[in-house]
Write a protein that holds these residues in place. Sequence first.
Motif, PDB file in Angstrom:
ATOM      1  N   ASP A  50       0.817  -1.221   0.000  1.00  0.00           N
ATOM      2  CA  ASP A  50       0.000   0.000   0.000  1.00  0.00           C
ATOM      3  C   ASP A  50       0.851   1.273   0.000  1.00  0.00           C
ATOM      4  OD1 ASP A  50      -2.229  -1.541  -0.025  1.00  0.00           O
ATOM      5  OD2 ASP A  50      -2.713  -1.304   2.112  1.00  0.00           O
ATOM      6  N   ASP A  51       1.988   1.205   0.697  1.00  0.00           N
ATOM      7  CA  ASP A  51       2.822   2.418   0.781  1.00  0.00           C
ATOM      8  C   ASP A  51       3.950   2.422  -0.261  1.00  0.00           C
ATOM      9  OD1 ASP A  51       4.359   0.367   1.779  1.00  0.00           O
ATOM     10  OD2 ASP A  51       4.989   1.424   3.596  1.00  0.00           O
ATOM     11  N   GLU A  52       3.892   1.501  -1.230  1.00  0.00           N
ATOM     12  CA  GLU A  52       4.930   1.422  -2.259  1.00  0.00           C
ATOM     13  C   GLU A  52       4.440   2.131  -3.519  1.00  0.00           C
ATOM     14  OE1 GLU A  52       8.026  -2.325  -2.849  1.00  0.00           O
ATOM     15  OE2 GLU A  52       5.877  -2.704  -2.930  1.00  0.00           O
ATOM     16  N   LYS A  53       5.215   3.097  -3.992  1.00  0.00           N
ATOM     17  CA  LYS A  53       4.811   3.859  -5.179  1.00  0.00           C
ATOM     18  C   LYS A  53       5.613   3.388  -6.395  1.00  0.00           C
ATOM     19  CE  LYS A  53       5.682   7.959  -3.300  1.00  0.00           C
ATOM     20  NZ  LYS A  53       6.106   7.605  -1.946  1.00  0.00           N
ATOM     21  N   THR A  54       5.179   3.829  -7.568  1.00  0.00           N
ATOM     22  CA  THR A  54       5.905   3.483  -8.791  1.00  0.00           C
ATOM     23  C   THR A  54       7.369   3.926  -8.693  1.00  0.00           C
ATOM     24  OG1 THR A  54       3.920   3.550 -10.149  1.00  0.00           O
ATOM     25  CG2 THR A  54       6.009   3.896 -11.284  1.00  0.00           C
ATOM     26  N   SER A  55       7.596   5.110  -8.124  1.00  0.00           N
ATOM     27  CA  SER A  55       8.982   5.600  -8.007  1.00  0.00           C
ATOM     28  C   SER A  55       9.823   4.675  -7.130  1.00  0.00           C
ATOM     29  CB  SER A  55       9.017   7.024  -7.452  1.00  0.00           C
ATOM     30  OG  SER A  55       8.417   7.063  -6.177  1.00  0.00           O
ATOM     31  N   ASP A  87       3.505   8.525  -9.917  1.00  0.00           N
ATOM     32  CA  ASP A  87       3.165   8.808  -8.513  1.00  0.00           C
ATOM     33  C   ASP A  87       2.104   9.907  -8.442  1.00  0.00           C
ATOM     34  OD1 ASP A  87       5.264   7.095  -8.059  1.00  0.00           O
ATOM     35  OD2 ASP A  87       6.485   8.488  -6.906  1.00  0.00           O
ATOM     36  N   ASN A  88       2.294  10.934  -9.253  1.00  0.00           N
ATOM     37  CA  ASN A  88       1.383  12.078  -9.283  1.00  0.00           C
ATOM     38  C   ASN A  88       1.096  12.414 -10.746  1.00  0.00           C
ATOM     39  OD1 ASN A  88       3.492  12.619  -6.868  1.00  0.00           O
ATOM     40  ND2 ASN A  88       1.463  13.330  -6.310  1.00  0.00           N
ATOM     41  N   THR A  89       0.020  13.173 -10.971  1.00  0.00           N
ATOM     42  CA  THR A  89      -0.255  13.611 -12.348  1.00  0.00           C
ATOM     43  C   THR A  89       0.942  14.408 -12.869  1.00  0.00           C
ATOM     44  OG1 THR A  89      -2.602  13.677 -11.850  1.00  0.00           O
ATOM     45  CG2 THR A  89      -1.884  14.866 -13.800  1.00  0.00           C
ATOM     46  N   PHE A  90       1.495  15.277 -12.050  1.00  0.00           N
ATOM     47  CA  PHE A  90       2.817  15.836 -12.303  1.00  0.00           C
ATOM     48  C   PHE A  90       3.472  16.105 -10.973  1.00  0.00           C
ATOM     49  CE2 PHE A  90       0.756  20.022 -11.904  1.00  0.00           C
ATOM     50  CZ  PHE A  90       1.744  20.789 -11.295  1.00  0.00           C
ATOM     51  N   PRO A  91       4.777  16.243 -10.838  1.00  0.00           N
ATOM     52  CA  PRO A  91       5.772  16.183 -11.916  1.00  0.00           C
ATOM     53  C   PRO A  91       6.005  14.755 -12.398  1.00  0.00           C
ATOM     54  CG  PRO A  91       6.879  16.284  -9.809  1.00  0.00           C
ATOM     55  CD  PRO A  91       5.411  16.397  -9.512  1.00  0.00           C
ATOM     56  N   ALA A  92       6.808  14.622 -13.423  1.00  0.00           N
ATOM     57  CA  ALA A  92       7.177  13.308 -13.934  1.00  0.00           C
ATOM     58  C   ALA A  92       7.806  12.479 -12.819  1.00  0.00           C
ATOM     59  CB  ALA A  92       8.178  13.468 -15.085  1.00  0.00           C
ATOM     60  N   LEU A 138      19.648   6.507 -18.369  1.00  0.00           N
ATOM     61  CA  LEU A 138      18.952   5.507 -17.550  1.00  0.00           C
ATOM     62  C   LEU A 138      17.530   5.409 -18.098  1.00  0.00           C
ATOM     63  CD1 LEU A 138      18.408   3.745 -15.008  1.00  0.00           C
ATOM     64  CD2 LEU A 138      18.081   5.887 -13.728  1.00  0.00           C
ATOM     65  N   VAL A 139      17.187   4.231 -18.614  1.00  0.00           N
ATOM     66  CA  VAL A 139      15.838   4.012 -19.161  1.00  0.00           C
ATOM     67  C   VAL A 139      15.100   3.059 -18.222  1.00  0.00           C
ATOM     68  CG1 VAL A 139      14.489   3.177 -21.131  1.00  0.00           C
ATOM     69  CG2 VAL A 139      16.700   4.274 -21.524  1.00  0.00           C
ATOM     70  N   ILE A 140      13.922   3.468 -17.791  1.00  0.00           N
ATOM     71  CA  ILE A 140      13.175   2.674 -16.802  1.00  0.00           C
ATOM     72  C   ILE A 140      11.767   2.393 -17.327  1.00  0.00           C
ATOM     73  CG2 ILE A 140      12.345   2.594 -14.411  1.00  0.00           C
ATOM     74  CD1 ILE A 140      14.300   4.915 -13.803  1.00  0.00           C
ATOM     75  N   GLY A 141      11.285   1.194 -17.063  1.00  0.00           N
ATOM     76  CA  GLY A 141       9.856   0.897 -17.226  1.00  0.00           C
ATOM     77  C   GLY A 141       9.357   0.475 -15.856  1.00  0.00           C
ATOM     78  N   ALA A 142       8.414   1.209 -15.284  1.00  0.00           N
ATOM     79  CA  ALA A 142       7.957   0.884 -13.923  1.00  0.00           C
ATOM     80  C   ALA A 142       6.454   1.132 -13.816  1.00  0.00           C
ATOM     81  CB  ALA A 142       8.702   1.733 -12.891  1.00  0.00           C
ATOM     82  N   GLU A 143       5.780   0.226 -13.133  1.00  0.00           N
ATOM     83  CA  GLU A 143       4.314   0.341 -13.038  1.00  0.00           C
ATOM     84  C   GLU A 143       3.802  -0.194 -11.698  1.00  0.00           C
ATOM     85  OE1 GLU A 143       2.693   1.819 -15.398  1.00  0.00           O
ATOM     86  OE2 GLU A 143       3.317   1.139 -17.387  1.00  0.00           O
ATOM     87  N   THR A 144       2.815   0.515 -11.169  1.00  0.00           N
ATOM     88  CA  THR A 144       1.933  -0.065 -10.138  1.00  0.00           C
ATOM     89  C   THR A 144       0.561  -0.180 -10.803  1.00  0.00           C
ATOM     90  OG1 THR A 144       1.672   2.188  -9.275  1.00  0.00           O
ATOM     91  CG2 THR A 144       3.154   0.719  -8.069  1.00  0.00           C
ATOM     92  N   PHE A 145       0.514  -1.072 -11.798  1.00  0.00           N
ATOM     93  CA  PHE A 145      -0.692  -1.199 -12.636  1.00  0.00           C
ATOM     94  C   PHE A 145      -1.888  -1.677 -11.817  1.00  0.00           C
ATOM     95  CE2 PHE A 145      -2.901  -1.840 -16.639  1.00  0.00           C
ATOM     96  CZ  PHE A 145      -2.265  -0.927 -17.467  1.00  0.00           C
TER      97      PHE A 145
END
Length: 325
Positions: A50-55, A87-92, A138-145
Amino acid sequence: MSIIRSVITGVGSYLPARRMSNDDITKIVDTTDDWIVERTGIHARHIAADDEKTSDLAIHAARAAIAHSGIDVQSIDTIIMATTTPDNTFPATAVTVQAALGLHHGAAFDVQAVCSGFVYALTIADTFIRCGQSKTVLVIGAETFSRLLDWTDRTTCVLFGDGAGAVIVQGSEGEGTNADRGILTAHLHSDGRYKDKLYVDGGPSSTGTTGHVRMEGREVFRHAVVNIADTIRESLEATGMTIDDVDWFVPHQANKRILDGTAKRIGLPPEKVVITVGEHGNTSAASVPLALDGAVRDGRVKKGDVVLLEAMGGGFTWGSVMVRW
Ligand code: ACO
């Protein structure tokens, strides 16, 4: 002729600790392990705490890729992060990763191409490197789909999972032939006529809410097999290679039936296909680097191998990247 090639010098990934099996899902929606396995090949997926974000997932994967490449973290001049679940609509979310890595220089931004996001981000990195904009990316693909899922909709919630993968891409001199290490060719596509076949029914400028994934599964399946086969063919044509020259096929992991159908259509033997969907589900932009990391770390992908990456996702978007490892 001497040219700049984009060489992948490190790879890393991260999966949240919580593993959710098909049996766990049968306690939430009306489904069975047999149905999910037969239609998708999925046995389990990982779900962020629950407390883990995409970042958070991205930072773990990024640190693993940096360690694997052996570079000084300060040499990274660009961070390109593919995600549909910022994590948020913005920032990236890329700037959160940038700050966590202690970087205050260069550029960091997100790319939105849903399941094709990593292939898009890697292609942008390749272009930036070849035109001199960047040296180490650094190229990342990360999701909390899982956060986009309607957990009452059995047609979608059984398919997806959370995770992250990352690569370090660096400029290096090549001869301009297929013998060079690095990205040999890359191809991107989208066709917005199909945007309603797979989408999220919310957003900042429409509903003001995050929304949930909606999908016409059969339509997605039909287009996926055709589009993926087409982009593989164009990668082969661009390099003058044949399917026999490909050592490893590392596809977006949406559904084992899509992977089997694609491999059959292009004449690729199943033993050359890296498959992780059974244990990860569909992790959207994270799936290709997660699968790549597994195949590099267990020794399947070796220096000099030809590795073909591809993805297809909402939009529709799709694309392929051919790399000599
Ligand atoms: N458990 C049990 N039954 C289910 C479930 C479930 N989880 N989901 C659907 N069903 C039922 C349906 O209600 C339907 O029942 P009915 O015949 O009584 O109406 C029946 O199963 C068949 O449903 P279909 O949607 O026709 O099933 P299909 O064989 O097409 O499989 C699936 C569905 C797995 C989603 C398939 O269409 C597919 O894989 N599509 C590709 C979608 C995909 O991979 N998307 C990921 C994102 S896009 C990408 O990454 C490429």
